[in-house]
Design a protein around this motif. Structure first.
Motif, PDB file in Angstrom:
ATOM      1  N   ASP A  15      13.141   4.942   9.781  1.00  0.00           N
ATOM      2  CA  ASP A  15      14.364   5.736   9.805  1.00  0.00           C
ATOM      3  C   ASP A  15      13.983   7.182  10.109  1.00  0.00           C
ATOM      4  O   ASP A  15      13.740   7.974   9.206  1.00  0.00           O
ATOM      5  N   PRO A  16      13.927   7.548  11.402  1.00  0.00           N
ATOM      6  CA  PRO A  16      13.452   8.885  11.783  1.00  0.00           C
ATOM      7  C   PRO A  16      14.303  10.037  11.255  1.00  0.00           C
ATOM      8  O   PRO A  16      13.892  11.184  11.305  1.00  0.00           O
ATOM      9  N   ASP A  17      15.497   9.731  10.716  1.00  0.00           N
ATOM     10  CA  ASP A  17      16.335  10.788  10.145  1.00  0.00           C
ATOM     11  C   ASP A  17      15.942  11.133   8.716  1.00  0.00           C
ATOM     12  O   ASP A  17      16.490  12.053   8.126  1.00  0.00           O
ATOM     13  N   VAL A  18      14.984  10.374   8.147  1.00  0.00           N
ATOM     14  CA  VAL A  18      14.578  10.580   6.759  1.00  0.00           C
ATOM     15  C   VAL A  18      13.135  11.075   6.723  1.00  0.00           C
ATOM     16  O   VAL A  18      12.261  10.528   7.386  1.00  0.00           O
ATOM     17  N   MET A  19      12.909  12.116   5.964  1.00  0.00           N
ATOM     18  CA  MET A  19      11.563  12.654   5.772  1.00  0.00           C
ATOM     19  C   MET A  19      11.038  12.157   4.420  1.00  0.00           C
ATOM     20  O   MET A  19      11.767  12.154   3.441  1.00  0.00           O
ATOM     21  N   ARG A  20       9.790  11.735   4.382  1.00  0.00           N
ATOM     22  CA  ARG A  20       9.214  11.203   3.151  1.00  0.00           C
ATOM     23  C   ARG A  20       7.861  11.852   2.874  1.00  0.00           C
ATOM     24  O   ARG A  20       7.126  12.191   3.780  1.00  0.00           O
ATOM     25  N   ARG A  21       7.552  11.953   1.602  1.00  0.00           N
ATOM     26  CA  ARG A  21       6.248  12.446   1.159  1.00  0.00           C
ATOM     27  C   ARG A  21       5.339  11.262   0.840  1.00  0.00           C
ATOM     28  O   ARG A  21       4.130  11.391   0.760  1.00  0.00           O
ATOM     29  N   ALA A  22       5.958  10.071   0.668  1.00  0.00           N
ATOM     30  CA  ALA A  22       5.208   8.851   0.393  1.00  0.00           C
ATOM     31  C   ALA A  22       5.941   7.685   1.050  1.00  0.00           C
ATOM     32  O   ALA A  22       7.151   7.739   1.269  1.00  0.00           O
ATOM     33  N   LEU A  23       5.187   6.640   1.372  1.00  0.00           N
ATOM     34  CA  LEU A  23       5.743   5.483   2.057  1.00  0.00           C
ATOM     35  C   LEU A  23       5.003   4.250   1.574  1.00  0.00           C
ATOM     36  O   LEU A  23       3.784   4.291   1.380  1.00  0.00           O
ATOM     37  N   GLU A  24       5.711   3.145   1.366  1.00  0.00           N
ATOM     38  CA  GLU A  24       5.063   1.898   0.994  1.00  0.00           C
ATOM     39  C   GLU A  24       5.109   0.953   2.183  1.00  0.00           C
ATOM     40  O   GLU A  24       6.145   0.792   2.818  1.00  0.00           O
ATOM     41  N   VAL A  25       3.956   0.355   2.499  1.00  0.00           N
ATOM     42  CA  VAL A  25       3.851  -0.603   3.590  1.00  0.00           C
ATOM     43  C   VAL A  25       3.057  -1.805   3.093  1.00  0.00           C
ATOM     44  O   VAL A  25       2.244  -1.689   2.171  1.00  0.00           O
ATOM     45  N   VAL A  57       0.866  -1.170   0.000  1.00  0.00           N
ATOM     46  CA  VAL A  57       0.000   0.000   0.000  1.00  0.00           C
ATOM     47  C   VAL A  57       0.903   1.220   0.000  1.00  0.00           C
ATOM     48  O   VAL A  57       1.857   1.300   0.774  1.00  0.00           O
ATOM     49  N   ARG A  58       0.641   2.148  -0.897  1.00  0.00           N
ATOM     50  CA  ARG A  58       1.425   3.382  -0.964  1.00  0.00           C
ATOM     51  C   ARG A  58       0.626   4.490  -0.290  1.00  0.00           C
ATOM     52  O   ARG A  58      -0.494   4.784  -0.671  1.00  0.00           O
ATOM     53  N   LEU A  59       1.240   5.067   0.739  1.00  0.00           N
ATOM     54  CA  LEU A  59       0.627   6.173   1.466  1.00  0.00           C
ATOM     55  C   LEU A  59       1.271   7.459   0.989  1.00  0.00           C
ATOM     56  O   LEU A  59       2.490   7.581   0.987  1.00  0.00           O
ATOM     57  N   ARG A  60       0.452   8.404   0.568  1.00  0.00           N
ATOM     58  CA  ARG A  60       0.958   9.725   0.177  1.00  0.00           C
ATOM     59  C   ARG A  60       0.493  10.709   1.243  1.00  0.00           C
ATOM     60  O   ARG A  60      -0.668  10.709   1.633  1.00  0.00           O
ATOM     61  N   PHE A  61       1.438  11.526   1.698  1.00  0.00           N
ATOM     62  CA  PHE A  61       1.159  12.459   2.776  1.00  0.00           C
ATOM     63  C   PHE A  61       0.983  13.875   2.251  1.00  0.00           C
ATOM     64  O   PHE A  61       1.482  14.229   1.185  1.00  0.00           O
ATOM     65  N   THR A  62       0.305  14.699   3.027  1.00  0.00           N
ATOM     66  CA  THR A  62       0.087  16.088   2.651  1.00  0.00           C
ATOM     67  C   THR A  62       1.362  16.911   2.818  1.00  0.00           C
ATOM     68  O   THR A  62       1.494  17.977   2.228  1.00  0.00           O
ATOM     69  N   ASP A  63       2.306  16.412   3.613  1.00  0.00           N
ATOM     70  CA  ASP A  63       3.574  17.094   3.843  1.00  0.00           C
ATOM     71  C   ASP A  63       4.634  16.029   4.104  1.00  0.00           C
ATOM     72  O   ASP A  63       4.326  14.844   4.210  1.00  0.00           O
ATOM     73  N   PHE A  64       5.879  16.419   4.243  1.00  0.00           N
ATOM     74  CA  PHE A  64       6.940  15.472   4.538  1.00  0.00           C
ATOM     75  C   PHE A  64       6.835  15.026   5.996  1.00  0.00           C
ATOM     76  O   PHE A  64       6.684  15.844   6.902  1.00  0.00           O
ATOM     77  N   LEU A  65       6.895  13.705   6.209  1.00  0.00           N
ATOM     78  CA  LEU A  65       6.833  13.131   7.554  1.00  0.00           C
ATOM     79  C   LEU A  65       8.035  12.227   7.778  1.00  0.00           C
ATOM     80  O   LEU A  65       8.593  11.671   6.833  1.00  0.00           O
ATOM     81  N   ALA A  66       8.401  12.039   9.042  1.00  0.00           N
ATOM     82  CA  ALA A  66       9.514  11.149   9.374  1.00  0.00           C
ATOM     83  C   ALA A  66       9.140   9.716   9.025  1.00  0.00           C
ATOM     84  O   ALA A  66       8.035   9.256   9.310  1.00  0.00           O
ATOM     85  N   ASP A  67      10.071   8.998   8.409  1.00  0.00           N
ATOM     86  CA  ASP A  67       9.895   7.586   8.091  1.00  0.00           C
ATOM     87  C   ASP A  67       9.917   6.812   9.410  1.00  0.00           C
ATOM     88  O   ASP A  67      10.850   6.955  10.185  1.00  0.00           O
ATOM     89  N   PRO A  68       8.912   5.969   9.694  1.00  0.00           N
ATOM     90  CA  PRO A  68       8.896   5.246  10.971  1.00  0.00           C
ATOM     91  C   PRO A  68      10.056   4.273  11.126  1.00  0.00           C
ATOM     92  O   PRO A  68      10.424   3.919  12.236  1.00  0.00           O
TER      93      PRO A  68
END
Length: 159
Positions: free
Chosen positions: A26-36, A13-24
């Protein structure tokens, strides 16, 4: 969207965010989208939570999700929709977060010989959720007296 469960094909599942969020992961990386990988998505209050085999994968406030997209050619949403309350009629703690105390008690009971069925009844959760949580905690799920998961029938929701 309060108290709703949506079952999905077990896929990415690809989650697209309204803004950049910390990757769960890797908290040092900000993402606009995440696949889970997830097979169930629940909504309680204003939070969307994604689950795989009864274990929470991630959780986000609905307001930060721009979209949720199922990936792959076989990604088709299951048309069944049911509420958290429906599932909790049979499994009183289904889709609730595990507390540190629950984890400790689960491991203690497992180590002293409680069966998966006994643990599921005690904790009010599905057999698959107990197996997944034990596996996540590093316990020997296929310990003495526990038949291999491959020989057990999957638990079907009560709907």
């Amino acid at each position: 969207m309060f108290g709703m469960i949506v079952t999905m094909a077990g896929s990415m599942v690809r989650l697209r965010f309204t803004d950049f969020l910390a990757d769960p992961h890797d908290p040092d990386v900000m993402r606009r989208a995440l696949e889970v990988e997830a097979d169930v998505m629940t909504f309680e209050g204003e939070t969307a939570t994604f689950w795989l085999k009864g274990v929470e994968v991630c959780s986000y406030p609905v307001e930060v999700l721009a979209s949720v997209e199922m990936q792959g050619k076989h990604a088709v949403a299951d048309s069944r929709k049911y509420t958290v309350e429906d599932v909790r009629k049979q499994y009183r703690n289904a889709y609730q977060k595990w507390s540190a105390e629950d984890d400790e008690r689960l491991l203690d009971m497992h180590d002293t010989g409680s069966s998966i069925e006994e643990l599921a009844e005690f904790f009010g959760r599905q057999l698959s959720a107990i197996r997944s949580r034990l596996d996540k905690l590093g316990a020997d799920v296929e310990g003495p007296g526990v038949p291999p998961a491959s020989s057990q029938q999957p638990v079907q929701p009560p709907f």
